[in-house]
Design a protein around this motif. Sequence first.
Motif, PDB file in Angstrom:
ATOM      1  N   GLN A 292       0.872  -1.171  -0.076  1.00  0.00           N
ATOM      2  CA  GLN A 292       0.023  -0.057   0.030  1.00  0.00           C
ATOM      3  C   GLN A 292       1.062   1.172   0.026  1.00  0.00           C
ATOM      4  OE1 GLN A 292      -1.988  -0.285   3.643  1.00  0.00           O
ATOM      5  NE2 GLN A 292      -0.328  -0.229   5.025  1.00  0.00           N
ATOM      6  N   PRO A 293       0.336   2.227  -0.361  1.00  0.00           N
ATOM      7  CA  PRO A 293       1.108   3.715  -0.035  1.00  0.00           C
ATOM      8  C   PRO A 293       1.446   4.016   1.161  1.00  0.00           C
ATOM      9  CG  PRO A 293      -0.986   3.931  -1.237  1.00  0.00           C
ATOM     10  CD  PRO A 293      -1.218   2.417  -0.722  1.00  0.00           C
ATOM     11  N   THR A 294       2.733   4.555   1.460  1.00  0.00           N
ATOM     12  CA  THR A 294       3.325   4.570   2.717  1.00  0.00           C
ATOM     13  C   THR A 294       4.117   6.013   2.970  1.00  0.00           C
ATOM     14  OG1 THR A 294       5.094   3.748   4.087  1.00  0.00           O
ATOM     15  CG2 THR A 294       5.481   3.756   1.746  1.00  0.00           C
ATOM     16  N   ASP A 295       4.110   6.446   4.236  1.00  0.00           N
ATOM     17  CA  ASP A 295       4.725   7.702   4.506  1.00  0.00           C
ATOM     18  C   ASP A 295       6.114   7.599   5.022  1.00  0.00           C
ATOM     19  OD1 ASP A 295       4.024   6.675   6.913  1.00  0.00           O
ATOM     20  OD2 ASP A 295       3.015   8.495   7.555  1.00  0.00           O
ATOM     21  N   ALA A 296       6.704   6.406   4.701  1.00  0.00           N
ATOM     22  CA  ALA A 296       8.065   5.913   5.186  1.00  0.00           C
ATOM     23  C   ALA A 296       9.322   6.921   4.803  1.00  0.00           C
ATOM     24  CB  ALA A 296       8.385   4.649   4.585  1.00  0.00           C
ATOM     25  N   LEU A 297      10.312   7.122   5.612  1.00  0.00           N
ATOM     26  CA  LEU A 297      11.274   8.128   5.436  1.00  0.00           C
ATOM     27  C   LEU A 297      12.458   7.320   5.806  1.00  0.00           C
ATOM     28  CD1 LEU A 297      12.418  10.857   4.531  1.00  0.00           C
ATOM     29  CD2 LEU A 297      12.226  11.577   7.080  1.00  0.00           C
ATOM     30  N   TRP A 298      13.380   7.026   4.651  1.00  0.00           N
ATOM     31  CA  TRP A 298      14.721   6.177   4.610  1.00  0.00           C
ATOM     32  C   TRP A 298      15.786   7.115   3.990  1.00  0.00           C
ATOM     33  CZ3 TRP A 298      15.183   1.240   6.778  1.00  0.00           C
ATOM     34  CH2 TRP A 298      14.063   0.637   6.967  1.00  0.00           C
ATOM     35  N   ALA A 299      17.147   6.653   4.759  1.00  0.00           N
ATOM     36  CA  ALA A 299      18.240   7.140   4.270  1.00  0.00           C
ATOM     37  C   ALA A 299      19.112   6.170   3.962  1.00  0.00           C
ATOM     38  CB  ALA A 299      18.756   8.072   5.416  1.00  0.00           C
TER      39      ALA A 299
END
Length: 317
Positions: A292-299
Amino acid sequence: DVDVVSASGTGPARQGVMCALLADGGLRVFGGHKPAGPSEVGAWKASFGGTPESATSLTWSDDSGHGLGSFERSGGGAQQTKDRVVILGGFRRGGGGSEPWHRRWPGTPLQLPAAGTQVVALGAPSPRPRIGAASGFAEGIGLCVAGGLGFDLPDEGQSKARTMPLTDAWCADETGAWQQVATDLPPYAFGIHGVDPETNDLVFASGLKLFKDKEVNKPERLWRAGLDFRKSKRTTAGLLDVTDAVYRLGLVNGKLTAMSKNKSGPLLAASGVVVDKIRRRILAFGGFDTSQPTDALWALDMDTMAWQDLAKNYPAS
């Protein structure tokens, strides 16, 4: 923080527009298409009240006489380098909101408009038109692109074009001359990517799980609301799925290195991506995970090639 900026004038009421922040401090918005309509030419300028970083207002004006106003194209990328803007990929869309993807022909190969009204076509040979490619500017080399999805256009009498993974990489210097860097990369599209400012390697990771020489059926499903990857089983390439693979491509020598999989890394596709050159990392926000759509934030640290889940350091919003 997010600040509200007051706007005046009439801006574009279009989808699939492209944007470029030019040296004069104005934001240009150009191309795109109206809902259920074809791709159209046209450009608009947003003039900021103050610098773009601290502006409290902006004013829209028609700027169709600018060179960027000549692009009948939707969904491309635009990046600035010195006095020029590079238009990366995209497609030319015909009329009809329900028009099938294979009729949305890709735009012409990359073109390089100068800062004024002159448009300079990039030299041949040049890479095929594509969407979802890895890209970035490498110091002393130029604009580089790798992978993505291309179109095999139908022959006479055929009714369907195929969307296929591309496995090549190219770089263009500031004169517009192209040089092919690699020809047999692993398939990649709509993932996390950027150029390492220390090594001039193009790093690309995650994105759609693709197979060489296998058609990707209806990639426009990426932008449909309510998409569930696990239920999208009817594609020639199998499941419309995502991968956690990570690669480095040397843009000078064409050497490809597959990095050891980091199991704590993300499974993401169609994320918003930016390169943090100061900290030498790639930041990725949102997109789709495996369901599903996500609001994840990765570096992704381009020195250690380690992933960090930045969302764990911030309260939910």
